[in-house]
Design a protein around this motif. Sequence first.
Motif, short mmCIF file in Angstrom:
data_model
loop_
_atom_site.label_atom_id
_atom_site.label_comp_id
_atom_site.label_asym_id
_atom_site.label_seq_id
_atom_site.Cartn_x
_atom_site.Cartn_y
_atom_site.Cartn_z
N VAL A 104 32.24 53.10 70.86
CA VAL A 104 31.00 53.54 70.20
C VAL A 104 31.04 54.12 68.82
N LYS A 105 30.60 53.62 68.09
CA LYS A 105 30.59 54.41 66.60
C LYS A 105 29.39 55.26 66.49
N THR A 106 29.37 56.54 66.34
CA THR A 106 27.94 57.28 66.32
C THR A 106 28.08 58.21 65.09
N ALA A 107 26.98 58.78 65.00
CA ALA A 107 26.94 59.72 63.65
C ALA A 107 26.84 61.14 64.27
N TRP A 108 27.41 61.57 65.39
CA TRP A 108 27.52 62.70 65.94
C TRP A 108 29.05 63.30 65.67
N ARG A 109 29.03 64.58 64.97
CA ARG A 109 30.40 64.86 64.99
C ARG A 109 30.56 66.35 65.31
N LEU A 110 31.62 66.75 66.00
CA LEU A 110 32.10 67.95 66.66
C LEU A 110 31.67 68.98 65.60
N GLY A 111 30.97 69.93 66.13
CA GLY A 111 31.00 70.99 65.03
C GLY A 111 29.68 70.66 63.86
N LYS A 112 29.34 69.87 63.73
CA LYS A 112 28.29 69.39 62.64
C LYS A 112 27.10 68.80 63.00
N GLY A 113 27.06 68.08 64.45
CA GLY A 113 25.94 67.41 64.95
C GLY A 113 25.74 66.23 64.41
#
Length: 141
Positions: A104-113
């Motif tokens: 899954v490719k998502t726009a969620w990044r750890l620490g950035k949201g």
Amino acid sequence: MSDEPFLARWSRRKLDAKSEQPPPEPAAVQAPEPVPEPPPPPELPPVESLGKDSDYSAFLKAGVPQELKQAALQKLWESDPALMAPEVMDLHMGDYATPVAEVVKTAWRLGKGVLDAAELAAEEEEKAKAETPPAPPESDS
């Protein structure tokens, strides 16, 4: 509270309740209704002669012995490989041991949201710069 132990009091109350109930009256004996006999099984073709395009509905009717019904269904499943294959859209057929990040490719990044479109574009640009090899220095000869 009484000094009587719990189990003794419980037993005494159960016996008292049984003795106070009037004996049940005998119910009028009724003759059981005759059970209608199932219809005789229809004339069925031999299971060995069945194929992919045969009509199996006769084997699913009432009165067909369970063993014969199971044999016909087994023959149906063996006759068409598409029926034996697992369902493509079955949610339980997936391999859930694989890491989700690769699937899954998502726009969620750890620490950035969740990143917006501009942040995603900047991230892709940085990734492209990192993947391209640096140009060799030009020499003045």
